[in-house]
Design a protein around this motif. Structure first.
Motif, PDB file in Angstrom:
ATOM      1  N   ARG A 222      31.958   0.975   5.038  1.00  0.00           N
ATOM      2  CA  ARG A 222      31.335   2.311   4.327  1.00  0.00           C
ATOM      3  C   ARG A 222      29.885   2.019   4.428  1.00  0.00           C
ATOM      4  O   ARG A 222      29.010   3.042   4.907  1.00  0.00           O
ATOM      5  CB  ARG A 222      31.773   2.227   2.828  1.00  0.00           C
ATOM      6  CG  ARG A 222      31.077   3.268   1.964  1.00  0.00           C
ATOM      7  CD  ARG A 222      31.400   4.705   2.541  1.00  0.00           C
ATOM      8  NE  ARG A 222      33.060   4.798   2.219  1.00  0.00           N
ATOM      9  CZ  ARG A 222      33.589   5.398   1.045  1.00  0.00           C
ATOM     10  NH1 ARG A 222      32.516   6.020   0.331  1.00  0.00           N
ATOM     11  NH2 ARG A 222      34.845   5.638   1.021  1.00  0.00           N
ATOM     12  N   THR A 223      29.487   0.836   4.502  1.00  0.00           N
ATOM     13  CA  THR A 223      27.976   0.376   4.575  1.00  0.00           C
ATOM     14  C   THR A 223      27.653  -0.582   5.819  1.00  0.00           C
ATOM     15  O   THR A 223      27.996  -1.596   5.708  1.00  0.00           O
ATOM     16  CB  THR A 223      27.438  -0.379   3.228  1.00  0.00           C
ATOM     17  OG1 THR A 223      28.003   0.327   2.015  1.00  0.00           O
ATOM     18  CG2 THR A 223      26.068  -0.316   3.282  1.00  0.00           C
ATOM     19  N   PRO A 224      27.334   0.052   6.864  1.00  0.00           N
ATOM     20  CA  PRO A 224      27.297  -0.552   8.005  1.00  0.00           C
ATOM     21  C   PRO A 224      25.962  -1.647   8.037  1.00  0.00           C
ATOM     22  O   PRO A 224      25.298  -1.600   7.272  1.00  0.00           O
ATOM     23  CB  PRO A 224      26.924   0.362   9.472  1.00  0.00           C
ATOM     24  CG  PRO A 224      27.198   1.840   8.554  1.00  0.00           C
ATOM     25  CD  PRO A 224      26.857   1.434   7.198  1.00  0.00           C
ATOM     26  N   ALA A 225      25.993  -2.705   8.782  1.00  0.00           N
ATOM     27  CA  ALA A 225      24.793  -3.500   8.665  1.00  0.00           C
ATOM     28  C   ALA A 225      23.687  -2.893   9.534  1.00  0.00           C
ATOM     29  O   ALA A 225      23.780  -2.033  10.368  1.00  0.00           O
ATOM     30  CB  ALA A 225      25.060  -4.766   9.737  1.00  0.00           C
ATOM     31  N   ALA A 226      22.685  -3.024   8.835  1.00  0.00           N
ATOM     32  CA  ALA A 226      21.250  -2.517   9.347  1.00  0.00           C
ATOM     33  C   ALA A 226      21.022  -3.008  10.911  1.00  0.00           C
ATOM     34  O   ALA A 226      21.664  -4.228  11.050  1.00  0.00           O
ATOM     35  CB  ALA A 226      20.087  -2.968   8.813  1.00  0.00           C
ATOM     36  N   ALA A 227      20.700  -2.241  11.716  1.00  0.00           N
ATOM     37  CA  ALA A 227      20.583  -2.529  13.340  1.00  0.00           C
ATOM     38  C   ALA A 227      19.632  -3.906  13.165  1.00  0.00           C
ATOM     39  O   ALA A 227      18.569  -3.827  12.401  1.00  0.00           O
ATOM     40  CB  ALA A 227      19.900  -1.587  13.776  1.00  0.00           C
ATOM     41  N   LEU A 228      20.006  -4.900  14.070  1.00  0.00           N
ATOM     42  CA  LEU A 228      19.049  -5.973  14.417  1.00  0.00           C
ATOM     43  C   LEU A 228      17.687  -5.452  14.716  1.00  0.00           C
ATOM     44  O   LEU A 228      17.675  -4.637  15.838  1.00  0.00           O
ATOM     45  CB  LEU A 228      19.682  -6.785  15.253  1.00  0.00           C
ATOM     46  CG  LEU A 228      20.926  -7.550  14.816  1.00  0.00           C
ATOM     47  CD1 LEU A 228      21.416  -8.621  15.904  1.00  0.00           C
ATOM     48  CD2 LEU A 228      20.474  -8.635  13.689  1.00  0.00           C
TER      49      LEU A 228
END
Ligand SMILES: Nc1nc2c(c(=O)[nH]1)N[C@H]1C(S)=C(S)[C@@H](COP(=O)(O)O)O[C@H]1N2
Ligand SMILES: [Mo]
Length: 531
Positions: A222-228
């Motif tokens: 639901r909450t993806p990781a922030a892009a590196l």
């Protein structure tokens, strides 16, 4: 062993030794049969039903901490192979003794086998989750072992050698008997190998965990990781990849055999000092609102400059949601998480409520957790060493107090709390490397999970400390890489030291301390040679 007055004094030279060896071999082959049969049958019971697994695991649990630390330090992550080999060596010696005893007096040897079986039964029944039927493979194995012992002892001890004629009969009559013994031993040993290997293959084939994992499709977070951010990777060649591939991720656990949990049967029990006890199935977990986040895991056993740290993208359900549903009662200050194989970790309750990304993780770098990293569910808690937080194969969360309960390692001399200490290491050049003259690229990583790294400094050949170039920061929960170019390092031997500051500006502890009881400290230093 008593004296053997009936031993023919005129036997061929060495025949006494040979018979001793034969009876020792008898014991070892009987033990082989015992383990092989038990191994085969254990494919149909829980993992604890394998005497090899349960005895080995019990041995690990009772290994004194210093020995375990020695094993980890000396043999790295091969420590279990070494422990397993020690157990195997002990088993060979004991079964050889039983064989020798059986030749003299069968009941004595059989009694020893029976005694070992009782000890093994105790190991099996005290494993986490073991039930009485799990003793059946051992029972059948012991019966087979005794039958083999009887069968081979009959052949190894020439009963027709009457005392009156013993001396003269020995060389003549022993020959066919020896052959019978050798043939029987070879047949039984061969059968034991086939049964043992077959049993192991069968267990693998019946390993539903592996099959289910291969077929499992994890939901999107639901909450993806922030892009590196760009530039998280140090530009220096040879620095560890910012995201550690699953196959290269360090592995530390007390499991002799990787637990094989079928997600279909998995449930997490949440209980203790809570208003609302509940259990959660794997299906419920996957249906919940999952988040994905990068977290660098670190082992308290990591020495200065060591590699017991890894960074992965974890997919999971926030533990604060689990706690919110459970509603801890006043006075609770700890959550004891327990794995299917009896490991446990004490995590401070506030850490699971303060908003950090502490997870019941199901995914690692876009895949279901690898079996050895906790499939189907493990804990991941940013900022705490693994031994007090990262329970793999987790099945139970008990809300309790530090006063009432202790985790696996705490009851073996390690600390009860385990916040990660600020650390930094030089990864390039490798210690004792020989590098070509010219520009020398120096680089590595530093971590202070939950706080973040604000500065890394290097010291070359004992000179002034200089600021290294920091790579981009992904988050305060991940390690941060750094680099430094050294121009004009002359031919010869050089030294590099590194130290880091966390986001509060607190300098990494310079004092050299070994990992026990709450994590190593000291500045990493390496020597290399410019050629
Ligand atoms: N079930 C179980 N979980 C465990 C352990 C263990 O021995 N058994 N070891 C812990 C320790 S000491 C560490 S450092 C981490 C390591 O996790 P990894 O093997 O995935 O790197 O797992 C933790 N979780
Ligand atoms: Mo650890």
């Amino acid at each position: 062993m008593g004296t053997r007055s009936k031993e023919p004094a005129t036997g061929r030279p060495g025949s006494r030794t040979r018979r001793l060896l034969a009876s020792a071999a008898t014991g070892v082959i009987a033990a082989g049969a015992l383990f092989a049969v038990a191994q085969l049958l254990s494919a149909f019971f829980s993992a604890a039903s394998s005497p090899l697994t349960s005895v080995g695991s019990t041995f690990i649990d009772f290994t004194p901490a210093w020995m375990k630390n020695f094993a980890i330090a000396t043999f790295g992550t091969n420590d279990k192979t070494v422990l397993l080999l020690s157990v195997a060596a002990a088993a060979i010696v004991l079964s050889a003794l039983a064989g020798v005893a059986a030749r003299k007096w069968f009941a004595a040897g059989a009694g020893m086998v029976g005694a070992f079986a009782v000890v093994m039964a105790a190991c099996i029944i005290t494993r986490a989750g073991a039930t009485v039927p799990d003793l059946l493979p051992l029972l059948a194995g012991t019966a087979s072992g005794l039958a083999v012992l009887r069968f081979l002892t009959g052949a190894a001890t020439p009963r027709h050698t009457a005392p009156a004629t013993g001396g003269s009969m020995d060389s003549g009559a022993a020959r066919p008997t020896r052959r019978t013994f050798l043939v029987r031993s070879a047949v039984v040993a061969g059968a034991a190998v086939v049964v043992g290997v077959g049993g192991t293959l069968l267990s693998t084939a019946r390993n539903t965990a592996r099959q289910v994992r291969a077929a499992l499709k994890l939901p999107d977070p639901r909450t993806p990781a922030a892009a590196l951010p760009a530039g998280v990777q140090s530009p220096v060649q040879g620095v560890a990849p910012f995201v550690t591939p699953n196959a290269d991720f360090y592995r530390i656990d007390t499991a002799l055999v990787v637990p094989e949990l079928d997600p279909g049967n998995w449930a997490l029990r949440v209980h203790g000092m809570v208003e609302n006890e509940f259990t959660m199935t794997f299906g419920e977990l996957l249906a919940a609102e999952l988040v994905e986040t990068y977290v660098t895991l670190t082992c308290v056993s990591n020495v200065v400059g060591g590699n017991l740290a890894g960074n992965a993208k974890w997919l999971g359900y926030p533990l604060r949601e689990v706690m919110a549903r459970a509603k801890p009662r006043a006075g609770a200050d700890m959550v004891l998480s327990t794995s299917s194989d009896g490991f446990s970790a004490s995590t401070p309750l506030p850490v699971l409520q303060d908003g950090r990304d502490a997870l019941l993780a199901v995914g690692m770098n876009g895949e279901p957790l690898p079996l050895e990293h906790g499939f189907p569910v493990r804990m991941v808690v940013p900022g705490l060493y693994g031994f007090v937080s990262a329970t793999k194969w987790v099945v139970d969360l008990e809300v309790t107090t530090f006063a009432a309960k202790a985790g696996y390692w705490t009851s073996r001399g390690w600390s009860s709390h385990g916040p990660i200490k600020t650390a930094s290491r030089v990864e390039v050049p490798r210690a004792l490397a020989r590098v070509p003259a010219g520009r020398v690229g120096i680089g590595g990583s530093a971590w202070a999970q939950q706080r973040g790294i604000s500065k890394v400094e290097v010291q070359l050949d004992g000179g002034a400390w200089q600021a290294a170039t920091l790579a981009a920061e992904a988050s305060v929960d991940t390690w941060r890489q750094w680099s430094h170019e050294w121009d004009g390092a002359a031919a010869g031997t050089h030294n590099v030291r590194v130290r880091a500051y966390d986001a509060d500006g607190t300098l990494q502890d310079e004092r050299q301390a070994s990992p026990e009881p709450d994590g190593s400290t000291g500045w990493h230093s390496i020597t290399f040679t410019v050629v």
